[in-house]
Scaffold this motif. Structure first.
Motif, mmCIF file in Angstrom:
data_model
loop_
_atom_site.group_PDB
_atom_site.id
_atom_site.type_symbol
_atom_site.label_atom_id
_atom_site.label_comp_id
_atom_site.label_asym_id
_atom_site.label_seq_id
_atom_site.Cartn_x
_atom_site.Cartn_y
_atom_site.Cartn_z
ATOM 1 N N ALA A 53 -40.671 23.081 30.203
ATOM 2 C CA ALA A 53 -42.029 22.596 29.927
ATOM 3 C C ALA A 53 -42.094 21.939 28.557
ATOM 4 C CB ALA A 53 -43.029 23.748 30.018
ATOM 5 N N ALA A 54 -41.472 22.562 27.546
ATOM 6 C CA ALA A 54 -41.450 21.976 26.206
ATOM 7 C C ALA A 54 -40.639 20.683 26.205
ATOM 8 C CB ALA A 54 -40.864 22.973 25.212
ATOM 9 N N THR A 55 -39.566 20.641 26.993
ATOM 10 C CA THR A 55 -38.744 19.438 27.078
ATOM 11 C C THR A 55 -39.546 18.273 27.623
ATOM 12 O OG1 THR A 55 -36.664 20.629 27.326
ATOM 13 C CG2 THR A 55 -36.752 18.409 28.238
ATOM 14 N N PHE A 56 -40.232 18.483 28.727
ATOM 15 C CA PHE A 56 -41.020 17.392 29.307
ATOM 16 C C PHE A 56 -42.167 16.984 28.384
ATOM 17 C CE2 PHE A 56 -39.108 18.820 33.382
ATOM 18 C CZ PHE A 56 -38.577 17.601 33.770
ATOM 19 N N ARG A 57 -42.843 17.959 27.800
ATOM 20 C CA ARG A 57 -43.952 17.623 26.910
ATOM 21 C C ARG A 57 -43.448 16.833 25.709
ATOM 22 N NH1 ARG A 57 -47.081 21.189 24.449
ATOM 23 N NH2 ARG A 57 -49.156 20.561 25.126
ATOM 24 N N GLY A 58 -42.310 17.260 25.150
ATOM 25 C CA GLY A 58 -41.782 16.597 23.969
ATOM 26 C C GLY A 58 -41.277 15.203 24.247
ATOM 27 N N ILE A 59 -40.440 15.046 25.291
ATOM 28 C CA ILE A 59 -39.856 13.737 25.582
ATOM 29 C C ILE A 59 -40.913 12.750 26.057
ATOM 30 C CG2 ILE A 59 -38.290 12.501 27.130
ATOM 31 C CD1 ILE A 59 -36.363 14.817 26.956
ATOM 32 N N LEU A 60 -41.779 13.173 26.964
ATOM 33 C CA LEU A 60 -42.782 12.262 27.486
ATOM 34 C C LEU A 60 -43.754 11.816 26.396
ATOM 35 C CD1 LEU A 60 -43.488 13.907 30.965
ATOM 36 C CD2 LEU A 60 -42.206 11.811 30.497
ATOM 37 N N TYR A 61 -44.077 12.706 25.472
ATOM 38 C CA TYR A 61 -44.964 12.305 24.377
ATOM 39 C C TYR A 61 -44.230 11.434 23.353
ATOM 40 C CZ TYR A 61 -47.754 12.491 20.132
ATOM 41 O OH TYR A 61 -48.444 12.146 18.999
ATOM 42 N N ALA A 62 -43.047 11.852 22.937
ATOM 43 C CA ALA A 62 -42.362 11.169 21.839
ATOM 44 C C ALA A 62 -42.060 9.714 22.146
ATOM 45 C CB ALA A 62 -41.069 11.908 21.493
ATOM 46 N N ALA A 63 -41.768 9.402 23.414
ATOM 47 C CA ALA A 63 -41.417 8.024 23.775
ATOM 48 C C ALA A 63 -42.613 7.231 24.294
ATOM 49 C CB ALA A 63 -40.310 8.027 24.827
ATOM 50 N N SER A 64 -43.794 7.811 24.227
ATOM 51 C CA SER A 64 -44.986 7.123 24.728
ATOM 52 C C SER A 64 -45.603 6.250 23.652
ATOM 53 C CB SER A 64 -46.024 8.146 25.202
ATOM 54 O OG SER A 64 -46.685 8.751 24.096
ATOM 55 N N GLY A 65 -46.518 5.387 24.069
ATOM 56 C CA GLY A 65 -47.212 4.530 23.122
ATOM 57 C C GLY A 65 -48.177 5.267 22.230
ATOM 58 N N ASP A 66 -48.444 6.542 22.533
ATOM 59 C CA ASP A 66 -49.363 7.352 21.728
ATOM 60 C C ASP A 66 -48.659 8.091 20.598
ATOM 61 O OD1 ASP A 66 -51.993 7.324 23.482
ATOM 62 O OD2 ASP A 66 -50.310 7.602 24.848
ATOM 63 N N SER A 67 -47.340 8.036 20.590
ATOM 64 C CA SER A 67 -46.558 8.793 19.618
ATOM 65 C C SER A 67 -46.403 8.030 18.304
ATOM 66 C CB SER A 67 -45.169 9.072 20.201
ATOM 67 O OG SER A 67 -44.266 9.500 19.202
ATOM 68 N N PRO A 68 -46.378 8.752 17.177
ATOM 69 C CA PRO A 68 -46.109 8.078 15.897
ATOM 70 C C PRO A 68 -44.710 7.473 15.846
ATOM 71 C CG PRO A 68 -46.111 10.473 15.633
ATOM 72 C CD PRO A 68 -46.654 10.187 16.986
ATOM 73 N N PHE A 69 -43.801 7.931 16.725
ATOM 74 C CA PHE A 69 -42.449 7.373 16.764
ATOM 75 C C PHE A 69 -42.416 5.977 17.386
ATOM 76 C CE2 PHE A 69 -41.617 12.059 17.267
ATOM 77 C CZ PHE A 69 -41.137 12.261 15.988
ATOM 78 N N SER A 70 -43.521 5.561 17.998
ATOM 79 C CA SER A 70 -43.524 4.285 18.714
ATOM 80 C C SER A 70 -44.231 3.163 17.956
ATOM 81 C CB SER A 70 -44.183 4.459 20.083
ATOM 82 O OG SER A 70 -45.567 4.724 19.951
ATOM 83 N N ASP A 71 -44.700 3.426 16.761
ATOM 84 C CA ASP A 71 -45.439 2.408 16.015
ATOM 85 C C ASP A 71 -44.931 2.299 14.576
ATOM 86 O OD1 ASP A 71 -47.280 0.478 15.365
ATOM 87 O OD2 ASP A 71 -48.933 1.885 15.047
#
Length: 341
Positions: free
Chosen positions: A180-198
């Motif tokens: 659950a933490a894996t999916f939440r982390g990966i799906l968020y981190a690579a999304s356009g809503d993540s600070p890693f994407s801007d």
């Protein structure tokens, strides 16, 4: 056969059915809906058929037979034990075998993330079977003179995630410890809503830092994915237990082997009608040097490219983050094929 009843607007055009199909001696789970010309939807890492939940009803309602498999190694499908059983030749073979097992002669093949190289490769090798191809997020592979993993390591360092994934058992255990933490982390981190994407940043694991510490789960999920969605992904992956992510990771462990096996096709073009869609906050745009360079690089290899669509503010999970735009682009491609006769 089981039936999966979607909720909300996704349920407007009926239920998705589930069954297992034997392809080349492997059992592949598929989800399907609708009748008409076949459209295959190929997921990426770490995903499954559910990644296409927003595409089933609209495409089926438009008169298409929509089928999304769990590809080999993933979720409910078989997971071969041999790492070398996950090359692009195997995966393209699965696509052709699945089309035949479904009683069809041809299909439109759509892929996202790792599913995109599978779609591109299948279209390259079997244009007689692939009516058209669409790639989301990942452009057609371009192999240079240096083995890809070495080139990526030299460019991004030892901690670059694709290099990190090469050691059998390491990332496998870290990702499976708390799915659950894996999916939440990966799906968020690579999304356009993540600070890693801007702006988009590549995923690097510093020496001595646990993999999941680099992408901690968000306190609150973005609006395009819910805790119920996360629960579905976790449940779909439960079949393989501590090896839940091993099949998908084995795809990465064949990157260099793919270059060797497809050497004879280097420089070949994909001649069938094509569509490309990506977000301007997708980490794959960082690999290419930005959206403009990425799109410019498509022109030679895709002479029948119908459209290259870059979605502002969208991250890596293209069809989940921006389903309306993706569905419209896919239907435009499909309807154009019908108009062509």
């Amino acid at each position: 056969m089981t039936v999966h009843q979607m909720t909300g607007s996704d349920a407007d055009f009926g239920a998705i059915t589930h069954r297992t199909v034997e392809v080349g001696g492997l059992e592949l789970h598929i989800a399907e809906q609708g009748e008409g010309p076949l459209v295959l939807l190929l997921h990426g890492f770490p995903e499954c058929w559910y990644s296409w939940r927003h595409q089933f009803a609209p495409l089926a309602a438009a008169g298409y037979r929509v089928v999304a498999p769990d590809q080999r190694g993933y979720a409910r499908s078989a997971q071969p034990g041999d790492i070398s059983a996950y090359t692009l030749l195997h995966l393209a073979g699965d696509v052709i075998g699945l089309i035949r097992a479904l009683g069809e002669e041809r299909a439109v093949v759509v892929g996202h993330d790792w599913g995109a190289p599978v779609a591109w490769t299948t279209a390259l090798l079997r244009p007689d079977v692939v009516r058209a191809v669409a790639g989301l997020s990942v452009p057609p592979p371009v192999h240079g003179d240096v083995p890809p993993i070495r080139a990526l390591r030299e460019r991004f360092g030892d901690g670059f995630y694709q290099h990190y994934f090469q050691a059998p058992g390491v990332a496998d255990a870290e990702l499976a410890r708390d799915p659950a933490a894996t999916f939440r982390g990966i799906l968020y981190a690579a999304s356009g809503d993540s600070p890693f994407s801007d702006p988009p940043q590549v995923w690097v694991v510093p020496d001595g830092v646990p993999l999941m510490a680099t992408i901690p789960p968000p306190e609150e999920l973005p609006g395009w994915i819910t805790e119920d969605d996360i629960a579905v992904f976790v449940a779909e992956y439960a079949r393989h237990g501590e090896h839940a992510f091993t099949g998908g990771l084995n795809w990465y462990r064949n990157i260099d082997r793919n270059r060797e096996l497809l050497a004879a096709f280097r420089g070949s073009r994909i001649e069938v009608p094509a569509l490309f869609v990506a977000g301007d906050r997708d980490l794959t745009t960082a690999f290419a040097g930005g959206p403009d360079r990425l799109v410019a690089g498509l022109e030679w290899g895709l002479p029948a490219l119908r459209r290259a669509l870059i979605l502002p503010g969208c991250g890596h999970w293209t069809q989940q983050e921006r389903p309306a735009e993706v569905n419209a682009a896919l239907l435009d491609l499909l309807d154009g094929l019908s108009a062509d006769g």
